[in-house]
Design an enzyme around this catalytic site. Structure first.
Site, short mmCIF file in Angstrom:
data_model
loop_
_atom_site.label_atom_id
_atom_site.label_comp_id
_atom_site.label_asym_id
_atom_site.label_seq_id
_atom_site.Cartn_x
_atom_site.Cartn_y
_atom_site.Cartn_z
N GLY A 50 -7.08 4.87 1.05
CA GLY A 50 -7.83 5.23 -0.15
C GLY A 50 -6.95 5.77 -1.24
N LEU A 69 -10.50 -3.67 2.94
CA LEU A 69 -9.42 -3.01 2.21
C LEU A 69 -8.59 -2.11 3.12
CD1 LEU A 69 -8.38 -2.64 -0.73
CD2 LEU A 69 -9.69 -0.50 -0.71
N ASP A 70 -7.30 -2.11 2.94
CA ASP A 70 -6.37 -1.26 3.70
C ASP A 70 -6.34 -1.63 5.18
OD1 ASP A 70 -6.20 0.04 1.30
OD2 ASP A 70 -7.12 1.90 1.97
N GLU A 71 -6.86 -2.79 5.54
CA GLU A 71 -6.90 -3.15 6.97
C GLU A 71 -6.29 -4.51 7.27
OE1 GLU A 71 -7.66 -1.38 9.51
OE2 GLU A 71 -8.59 0.35 8.57
N HIS A 119 0.85 -1.17 0.00
CA HIS A 119 0.00 0.00 0.00
C HIS A 119 0.89 1.23 0.00
CE1 HIS A 119 -2.90 3.03 1.21
NE2 HIS A 119 -3.82 2.20 0.80
#
EC number: 3.5.1.10
Lengths: 285, 285, 285, 285
Positions: free
Chosen positions: B202, B228-230, B193
């Site tokens: 995001g 997402l992103d976690e 990411h």
């Protein structure tokens, strides 16, 4: 003995600013020792910092210098600030119970590492009074409850005025300042946030970091605004952590980071190296 | 020539685990070269990684070893994984248009720096096909639109099966995978990411970072989950930036960080050094 | 209340060590909380550190534990050390005139950040006596001249014995210790060298660094041996510098590095995480 | 479309330089976008770098600009250099067998990350020819033996002239250049030294680092002079290592460092940000 001046200025960007400033200073017998500038495409403003000394054997009168700069400033719609380079910033340090930043700052100040005068230490607890006393610095105990908060802030402002203070440093001061106070002292209060903003805002950031399993924790020094945890960032740093570290280990690692970050931000501020560009900073480090 | 094994295991923590495992391995003629362990107070589980080789002049049969470990595992309610230490992870790299991570990974793989086999590169664009071709690796173009997404994911899963793939790496792949796919391949998809999570989740994180005026930008390698992103973080790093840098400069600085972080995460995963502990990771680096 | 032990050991590498140690500890009712090990291909020796606590509800008698380990040790030709995990290292800090490391260590000690007891501070100057007094620690002034050096070292050794001291820390102590003293206290004296060894040995390293125009300065914590600046390295770190920095700026930057490096080395030593492997160290950090 | 210029200059320090330069540029219709300067107390010289563009809607003729600057330069005994800001440095990359730096530089160049034109790659081995071919860059194989060294250097100089080359980069080129060549191309050859100079000069620095047991390894980018390993340092960085790492692990860690350090040094050189101040550098990064 010749005296050095620091000039900082900002104005809408347009051609000829450097030439106008440099010529004005040269005509007054000033030798530019350092000069840094920045055109900010985001705000359309130009920022400049100049360290100046009189040509060998000469001297420059401050009033005269200020007048000449003011004339240029009017022409270019400049904000400017002129200080003697060796005039320390008069500072109040505010703390609660964690003393690591306070201890670090007092020692650096005493060793000449930060160009400040610590006029007083203010705390809402008595825990750190002995440390402060060992440095011979006045300690003011201003307890804060919902009922006494306004009174405590008024007492702080009185101190700021009586002690002719330029800067208030929240060196792990765990109370939120009122909007009125932060607006009144805009750009003159620096906070160390024990997190890598904008991550982990709010309370217990190291515990949040532990839960999220991050591999770095950090700290952020910023100017205080009404919008908590959102003021212009001056400096940040981060430190590696791993799965073996409990929340209290993250706290310890983070405290090292806090010390370093706050000391750097404060050193730069007290050398007039930090300027506000909207909600961001220009740091001529 | 003697063969080395890597054993990773986890189980509820209780006394005697190390003694049981070490005795079992010693009885089979195994010499422990490396051993790391971790008691996680957060989950109450015990984690262990052992690198093992046969005592000089001997050999250990894999089935025999696996059987003996399985017996211990049953006794302690262990999950375990046993691999030959020199068996590379079969890997698919997925990219979109940014090739810096792909270029770095292909070069490291070819130089022997990561214990993987690149079975294929999959992309939703053709831009990086020549780079992939120069390494002699099969390139699969799987374009993704809302209409073709399910089809593209099915094609990916077919590749995973046909090529006997252990690991999928999203090396700046700009499509969101479906929940079904991420659940099916849980713990076997790594994403880089381009941000210092949990900050700036995001889109366009470097532009967000620019607007906020941060002094560090970072990158995060993590396992992919439906959220997402976690997903569990494997590795993070950060790099200094300053007020002079435009968003595109932050992108460039961040890309250096992305390369390093993803390469480290991948190297550790392919040496069986990363274990899942709930939504965090244990990294025996 | 249960008591934890730290066991460190080293011996010639051969199969079965981990199994023998782990079984012995399990049989005595010990639960292994942490375990780290290292096979050193350079010396052919095996190193291990174990953090142990009694199984819930039980207790382990130290003499009993020590005896059982001694039996294993004899079998494997082991050197071992067993300590109560919460028994602080009795420490003497030695300084000359620079107080930044001393200030940092005293504050960390008082805050619980390093598992030591500061038994005394010894100095060949009186400058730092007030700082030491503010912590309530005995200060011993032992001036050193070529004529009094032997006498001063004898006085130091007397203090070491009378105060039951485990460790002497040279926290910017600017005198060279005699060979006799360093041999007698081998592995029990830690020095912070204000340079990135092996660069810039000897006097005024920051001035040497300035002349060479380096872009990083560093610091090195190491055990003291007769061969000055050559003892086993425990920890190092470096910090960025640039062309604008005068020698005194490098000194300031370097001092930050010295503090961090010495504090880390000392913390690890006092948690029995550092072991000697010939002229190098194994650090189970 | 307006063209930007980069002006770099140095001269003995005296009052009025900035005013003279800034006024000259303003009178020609130039707007200063960036300006950095440095008074070097060590050499008594003043250094300046200016990024300039014509005032909106105007243009500046290069010959005109050059003439006006030359007049100022004569008055202040200045050395100066004026370039179009978007004119890439014509570069030859030299390598032997290690390709990590070459791979990194070719990819950055192709992605627009370094303002250079790779005119050719020269090597004393054929190993990296396929990588170079995949970028469509001419590859020149110039084998070097004691007998052919002079001939190979002559061939290199011919290439430098024919290809109009500004800069030669030794991207892990393992041959020592002759004094004649280094003098002739003084300030135009950059080397990456796989060590943290001045530590571990000479051969096999990572093995030396391993033997010494250091906790950091580094890399140094510097201009090449006749005195090997002693040229002016442009950039350095370091990376943590530990006791578990074998010499080959230090090599891998060091190579990451080499890539980053060389890429930064090269990027700065190709933006005219590096100036020589005796045997040190001024880096306006």
């Amino acid at each position: 003995m010749s005296r050095r001046f620091v000039l900082t200025l900002s104005c809408p960007d347009r051609p000829g600013i450097v030439a106008a400033v440099a010529s004005t200073l040269a005509n007054l017998g000033g030798n530019i020792l350092e000069s840094q500038q920045f055109d900010d495409p985001r705000t359309g403003r130009f920022f400049m910092r100049v360290l100046l000394e009189p040509v060998a054997g000469e001297s420059i009168e401050e009033a005269h210098l200020r007048g000449a700069i003011a004339a240029v400033a009017q022409r270019f719609e400049m904000d400017f600030d002129l200080r003697l380079a060796d005039a320390p910033y008069r500072t109040i340090l505010m703390v609660s119970k964690f003393g690591h930043c306070l201890n670090d700052l007092l020692f650096r100040w005493r060793s000449g590492g930060i160009a400040m005068d610590v006029a007083a230490v203010v705390s809402n607890h008595r825990d750190l009074e002995p440390l402060v006393a060992s440095y011979g610095v006045p300690f003011h105990y201003l307890p804060v409850t919902p009922q006494t908060k306004a009174e405590a802030e008024a007492a702080l402002l009185t101190l700021v005025e009586e002690l002719d203070v330029d800067l208030v440093v929240l060196a792990r001061y765990m109370q939120i300042l009122s909007d009125g106070l932060t607006q009144r002292m805009s750009g003159r209060i620096i906070n160390i946030h024990h997190s890598f903003l904008p991550s982990f805002k709010g309370a217990k950031p190291y515990h949040q970091a532990y839960e999220r399993g991050v591999k770095l924790v950090g700290a952020t020094a910023h100017y205080v605004t009404a919008d908590l945890d959102e003021g212009p960032i001056i400096e940040q740093d981060a430190i590696r952590v791993d799965h073996r570290m409990a929340p209290e280990d993250l706290v310890r690692a983070g405290q090292e980071c806090e010390e370093r970050v706050l000391a750097r931000a404060l050193r730069w501020h007290c050398e007039s190296r930090v300027m506000l560009a909207g909600d961001r900073t220009v740091v001529f480090s």
